[in-house]
Design a protein around this motif. Structure first.
Motif, PDB file in Angstrom:
ATOM      1  N   THR A 317       0.824  -1.222   0.000  1.00 17.53           N
ATOM      2  CA  THR A 317       0.000   0.000   0.000  1.00 17.53           C
ATOM      3  C   THR A 317       0.856   1.268   0.000  1.00 17.53           C
ATOM      4  OG1 THR A 317      -0.101  -0.052   2.429  1.00 17.53           O
ATOM      5  CG2 THR A 317      -1.889  -1.142   1.214  1.00 17.53           C
ATOM      6  N   VAL A 321      -0.479   5.108   0.203  1.00 18.21           N
ATOM      7  CA  VAL A 321      -0.162   5.995   1.322  1.00 18.21           C
ATOM      8  C   VAL A 321       0.581   7.235   0.836  1.00 18.21           C
ATOM      9  CG1 VAL A 321       1.145   6.192   3.474  1.00 18.21           C
ATOM     10  CG2 VAL A 321      -0.193   4.125   3.011  1.00 18.21           C
ATOM     11  N   SER A 403      -5.741   6.234   4.732  1.00 14.67           N
ATOM     12  CA  SER A 403      -4.637   5.312   5.008  1.00 14.67           C
ATOM     13  C   SER A 403      -3.394   6.072   5.457  1.00 14.67           C
ATOM     14  CB  SER A 403      -4.328   4.467   3.761  1.00 14.67           C
ATOM     15  OG  SER A 403      -5.420   3.627   3.438  1.00 14.67           O
ATOM     16  N   GLN A 407      -1.485   6.031   9.384  1.00 14.45           N
ATOM     17  CA  GLN A 407      -0.125   5.519   9.527  1.00 14.45           C
ATOM     18  C   GLN A 407       0.912   6.623   9.729  1.00 14.45           C
ATOM     19  OE1 GLN A 407       0.786   2.774   6.324  1.00 14.45           O
ATOM     20  NE2 GLN A 407      -1.043   1.537   6.711  1.00 14.45           N
ATOM     21  N   ALA A 415      -4.111   0.279   6.852  1.00 21.35           N
ATOM     22  CA  ALA A 415      -4.660   0.998   5.694  1.00 21.35           C
ATOM     23  C   ALA A 415      -6.088   0.540   5.446  1.00 21.35           C
ATOM     24  CB  ALA A 415      -3.796   0.735   4.462  1.00 21.35           C
TER      25      ALA A 415
END
Length: 430
Positions: A317, A321, A403, A407, A415
């Protein structure tokens, strides 16, 4: 796997119905006779008792469920969504035909404490008698006196929209045997009066556990879980874990942070939104300082939570991100800051925010889509709000920015996926 899960749920429902039929047969089919009240009319009209009941009705947030949009207070009509169908909240005004006008206090006490209607029928637990059973008899009397003091409103109660097999009342007998333990709150002599007051409010009239615990497939609450967080059925908001110690949803919050949130709708750690905003507006902002601090004292005593299980990562991901970081810088940083700290008293922080870190991501998704609207309260009469981005961002863009936020900085949540955003974009708003 999904087919097996559905089969197991269906089998459980059949078992519950069978047990419920046996329990109902043992209990008998004759309606419970109307209980004559030992409370005089003069007692129910005592101004001090009525005033106390008005305060307790605020604590219990009774008006939120029992008032339809644009309707008379407490006259019912609002439909409460559940996974089993919508259940309309009944009329609580003292109209003799459609409300509580013909009820005695003993009738009311039985409904609150035992979850049984005036005619002896078992009530659906959308009325949270699983918590209200802990309310003291004195407080129940004050509540009843207040409700009897309201102007009577003639508004017939609608039928429940619960489908088969959940519309069979026999199933409730078995459900209650699994999930309902009637009994008034008993103070813990090892704890302080403030702690006991907070426990009584949270576990009883405040019925916080009804939302802040994940329910099982039959709509029951695990007996050993207390305020550990869970997605609210049929509403698609996540009510966070309320633990304030290690790994709790409110880890790092002070008692003052919690008091501020309940009184004003905002705090240094975040703002109330979604269903909680209505709770603050209708209920907690009206509570006195001592009761708010008692609640904070009780929540601070909840035990540490186990460390969260490691989440199985999605496919790579990083690109998602990274795209979310660019969207955040362009759309969000002006208010919430490059460091996610927000602006004290104006824009809530996103770094370490329990609604950002919650396990599902649903809260952050829905706020980005629908906007974030803090409650209007007497101590925060002009709250700042966040505009909705549903018309400006695609499902992939919302997934990307959410997401990234989950994070970034000290946040370590998983996510979210584009399909999650698509599902929640079309969720009805109550």
């Amino acid at each position: 796997m999904k087919l097996l899960s559905r089969f197991l749920v269906a089998a459980a429902v059949v078992a519950v119905l069978a047990v419920g039929w046996l329990l109902l047969r043992e209990r008998g089919h004759a309606p419970v006779p109307r209980a004559d009240s030992a409370v005089s009319a003069a007692r129910l009209q005592d101004p001090a008792l009525v005033a106390r009941g008005a305060y307790l009705a605020r604590v219990g947030d009774c008006a939120s469920c029992h008032t339809a949009q644009g309707g008379a207070p407490y006259a019912g009509g609002r439909r409460l969504p559940t996974p089993f169908g919508d259940i309309p909240a009944p009329n609580l005004t003292p109209d003799r035909e459609t409300g509580l006008g013909a009820w005695s206090f003993e009738d009311f006490w039985r409904a609150l404490h035992q979850g049984e209607g005036r005619d002896g029928r078992l009530l659906y637990p959308a009325f949270p008698y699983t918590s209200y059973t802990k309310v003291s008899r004195d407080d129940a009397l004050a509540l009843f006196a207040y409700l009897q003091s309201l102007p009577p409103v003639r508004q017939p109660n609608a039928a429940a929209g619960v489908g088969f097999p959940y519309n069979l009342r026999a199933s409730l007998s078995a459900w209650r045997s699994l999930y309902f333990n009637p009994g008034e709150f008993r103070p813990d002599p090892a704890q302080s009066p403030e702690w006991n007051r907070g426990a009584y409010l949270v576990e009883g009239l405040g019925h916080c556990n009804e939302c802040h615990v994940a329910r099982d497939a039959l709509g029951g609450l695990p007996k050993q879980a207390t305020l550990t967080g869970g997605q609210i059925p049929a509403q698609n908001w996540y009510a966070p874990d309320l633990g304030m110690q290690a790994n709790g949803g409110l880890q790092g919050w002070s008692e003052q942070d919690l008091v501020d949130l309940l009184r004003t709708g905002r705090s240094a750690r975040g703002s109330a939104f979604g269903p909680m905003a209505e709770v603050v507006t209708q209920s907690t902002q009206h509570m006195d300082e001592a009761d708010l601090r008692a609640i904070a004292t009780y929540l601070r005593s909840l035990p540490p939570r186990p460390p969260p299980a490691a989440q199985k990562p999605l496919l790579d991901t990083s690109a998602l991100v990274d795209a979310g970081g660019k969207l955040y810088a362009d759309r969000c940083a002006a208010c919430h800051g490059k460091d996610g700290k927000g602006v004290a008293g104006v824009y809530p922080p996103l770094d370490g925010n329990s609604s950002v870190d919650e396990p599902t991501g649903v809260n952050a998704i829905r706020v980005v889509l629908l906007g974030g609207f803090a409650p209007l309260t007497k101590d925060n009469p002009r709250p700042y709000s966040m505009p909705p981005f549903a018309q400006q961002l695609s499902d992939r863009e919302v997934a990307a920015v959410v997401s990234y936020i989950r994070q970034a900085w000290s946040n370590h949540a998983g996510a979210v996926q584009e399909r999650d955003v698509a599902a929640y974009r079309h969720t009805p708003v109550d």
